[in-house]
Design a protein around this motif. Structure first.
Motif, mmCIF file in Angstrom:
data_model
loop_
_atom_site.group_PDB
_atom_site.id
_atom_site.type_symbol
_atom_site.label_atom_id
_atom_site.label_comp_id
_atom_site.label_asym_id
_atom_site.label_seq_id
_atom_site.Cartn_x
_atom_site.Cartn_y
_atom_site.Cartn_z
ATOM 1 N N GLN A 140 0.818 -1.209 0.000
ATOM 2 C CA GLN A 140 0.000 0.000 0.000
ATOM 3 C C GLN A 140 0.850 1.255 0.000
ATOM 4 O O GLN A 140 1.973 1.268 0.470
ATOM 5 C CB GLN A 140 -0.923 0.025 1.208
ATOM 6 C CG GLN A 140 -0.200 0.203 2.534
ATOM 7 C CD GLN A 140 -1.146 0.238 3.705
ATOM 8 O OE1 GLN A 140 -2.062 -0.553 3.763
ATOM 9 N NE2 GLN A 140 -0.921 1.151 4.609
ATOM 10 N N ASP A 141 0.255 2.306 -0.580
ATOM 11 C CA ASP A 141 0.854 3.628 -0.492
ATOM 12 C C ASP A 141 0.735 4.090 0.958
ATOM 13 O O ASP A 141 -0.142 3.633 1.699
ATOM 14 C CB ASP A 141 0.097 4.633 -1.373
ATOM 15 C CG ASP A 141 0.262 4.356 -2.864
ATOM 16 O OD1 ASP A 141 1.207 3.643 -3.237
ATOM 17 O OD2 ASP A 141 -0.561 4.868 -3.640
ATOM 18 N N GLU A 142 1.593 5.003 1.352
ATOM 19 C CA GLU A 142 1.498 5.575 2.696
ATOM 20 C C GLU A 142 0.446 6.671 2.727
ATOM 21 O O GLU A 142 0.115 7.262 1.709
ATOM 22 C CB GLU A 142 2.855 6.144 3.105
ATOM 23 C CG GLU A 142 3.890 5.062 3.336
ATOM 24 C CD GLU A 142 5.194 5.625 3.847
ATOM 25 O OE1 GLU A 142 5.171 6.652 4.550
ATOM 26 O OE2 GLU A 142 6.231 5.023 3.549
ATOM 27 N N ASP A 143 -0.064 6.928 3.901
ATOM 28 C CA ASP A 143 -0.965 8.060 4.156
ATOM 29 C C ASP A 143 -2.210 8.073 3.272
ATOM 30 O O ASP A 143 -2.551 9.091 2.674
ATOM 31 C CB ASP A 143 -0.223 9.398 3.998
ATOM 32 C CG ASP A 143 0.945 9.499 4.963
ATOM 33 O OD1 ASP A 143 0.821 8.987 6.091
ATOM 34 O OD2 ASP A 143 1.972 10.069 4.583
ATOM 35 N N ILE A 144 -2.900 6.955 3.197
ATOM 36 C CA ILE A 144 -4.149 6.901 2.445
ATOM 37 C C ILE A 144 -5.297 7.157 3.410
ATOM 38 O O ILE A 144 -5.403 6.505 4.446
ATOM 39 C CB ILE A 144 -4.344 5.536 1.760
ATOM 40 C CG1 ILE A 144 -3.284 5.359 0.676
ATOM 41 C CG2 ILE A 144 -5.737 5.432 1.163
ATOM 42 C CD1 ILE A 144 -3.351 4.036 -0.032
ATOM 43 N N ALA A 145 -6.145 8.110 3.046
ATOM 44 C CA ALA A 145 -7.339 8.394 3.843
ATOM 45 C C ALA A 145 -8.560 8.109 2.983
ATOM 46 O O ALA A 145 -8.629 8.502 1.820
ATOM 47 C CB ALA A 145 -7.346 9.850 4.300
ATOM 48 N N LEU A 146 -9.513 7.406 3.569
ATOM 49 C CA LEU A 146 -10.748 7.062 2.879
ATOM 50 C C LEU A 146 -11.894 7.288 3.843
ATOM 51 O O LEU A 146 -11.859 6.790 4.975
ATOM 52 C CB LEU A 146 -10.698 5.598 2.438
ATOM 53 C CG LEU A 146 -11.911 5.034 1.725
ATOM 54 C CD1 LEU A 146 -12.131 5.752 0.395
ATOM 55 C CD2 LEU A 146 -11.726 3.551 1.485
ATOM 56 N N TYR A 147 -12.881 8.043 3.428
ATOM 57 C CA TYR A 147 -14.029 8.321 4.273
ATOM 58 C C TYR A 147 -15.208 7.477 3.820
ATOM 59 O O TYR A 147 -15.530 7.435 2.629
ATOM 60 C CB TYR A 147 -14.386 9.812 4.222
ATOM 61 C CG TYR A 147 -13.269 10.662 4.766
ATOM 62 C CD1 TYR A 147 -13.122 10.841 6.143
ATOM 63 C CD2 TYR A 147 -12.325 11.232 3.926
ATOM 64 C CE1 TYR A 147 -12.073 11.583 6.660
ATOM 65 C CE2 TYR A 147 -11.272 11.984 4.427
ATOM 66 C CZ TYR A 147 -11.156 12.156 5.795
ATOM 67 O OH TYR A 147 -10.119 12.875 6.299
ATOM 68 N N GLY A 148 -15.829 6.784 4.770
ATOM 69 C CA GLY A 148 -16.967 5.931 4.452
ATOM 70 C C GLY A 148 -17.425 5.224 5.704
ATOM 71 O O GLY A 148 -16.899 5.426 6.801
ATOM 72 N N ASP A 149 -18.405 4.378 5.541
ATOM 73 C CA ASP A 149 -18.953 3.582 6.633
ATOM 74 C C ASP A 149 -18.009 2.409 6.882
ATOM 75 O O ASP A 149 -17.965 1.454 6.093
ATOM 76 C CB ASP A 149 -20.353 3.101 6.265
ATOM 77 C CG ASP A 149 -21.045 2.351 7.380
ATOM 78 O OD1 ASP A 149 -20.392 1.513 8.051
ATOM 79 O OD2 ASP A 149 -22.246 2.592 7.587
ATOM 80 N N ALA A 150 -17.246 2.470 7.957
ATOM 81 C CA ALA A 150 -16.214 1.469 8.244
ATOM 82 C C ALA A 150 -16.794 0.056 8.358
ATOM 83 O O ALA A 150 -16.195 -0.903 7.862
ATOM 84 C CB ALA A 150 -15.464 1.838 9.520
ATOM 85 N N ASP A 151 -17.946 -0.087 9.007
ATOM 86 C CA ASP A 151 -18.547 -1.417 9.150
ATOM 87 C C ASP A 151 -18.936 -2.003 7.797
ATOM 88 O O ASP A 151 -18.673 -3.169 7.516
ATOM 89 C CB ASP A 151 -19.782 -1.359 10.061
ATOM 90 C CG ASP A 151 -19.418 -1.108 11.509
ATOM 91 O OD1 ASP A 151 -18.296 -1.457 11.922
ATOM 92 O OD2 ASP A 151 -20.270 -0.555 12.238
ATOM 93 N N LYS A 152 -19.548 -1.189 6.969
ATOM 94 C CA LYS A 152 -19.976 -1.675 5.655
ATOM 95 C C LYS A 152 -18.777 -1.961 4.751
ATOM 96 O O LYS A 152 -18.752 -2.972 4.048
ATOM 97 C CB LYS A 152 -20.935 -0.669 5.008
ATOM 98 C CG LYS A 152 -22.309 -0.686 5.645
ATOM 99 C CD LYS A 152 -23.281 0.165 4.861
ATOM 100 C CE LYS A 152 -24.684 -0.086 5.336
ATOM 101 N NZ LYS A 152 -25.170 0.791 6.337
ATOM 102 N N LEU A 153 -17.798 -1.068 4.773
ATOM 103 C CA LEU A 153 -16.620 -1.301 3.936
ATOM 104 C C LEU A 153 -15.838 -2.530 4.396
ATOM 105 O O LEU A 153 -15.272 -3.251 3.577
ATOM 106 C CB LEU A 153 -15.733 -0.059 3.902
ATOM 107 C CG LEU A 153 -16.306 1.110 3.094
ATOM 108 C CD1 LEU A 153 -15.448 2.354 3.273
ATOM 109 C CD2 LEU A 153 -16.463 0.758 1.631
#
Length: 134
Positions: free
Chosen positions: A16-29
């Protein structure tokens, strides 16, 4: 996944690349990733590695789950995200899934305004999940 991986002498490698931010529903993802990884484990050959590549573009996060297994014919690739569809009709709910995991994954990804698709050849099968960063 550890007990199944050990039993089948498989490994998972995360790149993985460093410092990846992803916004979403953690439980669903987490259900999406769980379903796709379970699928990769189930359909990969014993004694092989499963690679998970996570990369970031300006707008998206791209996750690829790659396994070594039998080629999935194109006509079946087009159907694997349908409810209750199973690649191997001999699999039962005891030995395999219900045929809902990938359909659920697709629904969740699309609710996050992303996409999921699969490609397959004689060497490997790749599930590609693209999710917007915002």
């Amino acid at each position: 996944f550890y007990p199944v991986l050990v039993e089948q002498e498989k490994n998972i490698h995360l790149n993985q690349d460093e410092d990846i931010a992803l916004y979403g529903d953690a439980d669903k993802l987490s259900k999406v990733f769980s379903n796709v990884i379970k699928n990769a484990i189930s359909y990969s050959k014993d004694h092989t590695d499963i690679n998970i590549d996570v990369h970031s573009t300006h707008d998206d996060v791209i996750i690829k789950v790659i396994n070594k297994g039998k080629e999935i014919p194109q006509e079946k690739l087009n159907r694997i995200f349908e409810n209750f569809y199973r690649l191997d009709s001999a699999r039962t709910s005891r030995t395999g899934g219900s045929g809902l995991g990938l359909a659920i994954a697709k629904e969740i990804v699309e609710l996050h305004h992303g996409s999921i698709f699969a490609s397959s050849d004689k060497e490997e099968t790749v599930f590609t999940i693209t999710l917007p960063k915002n």
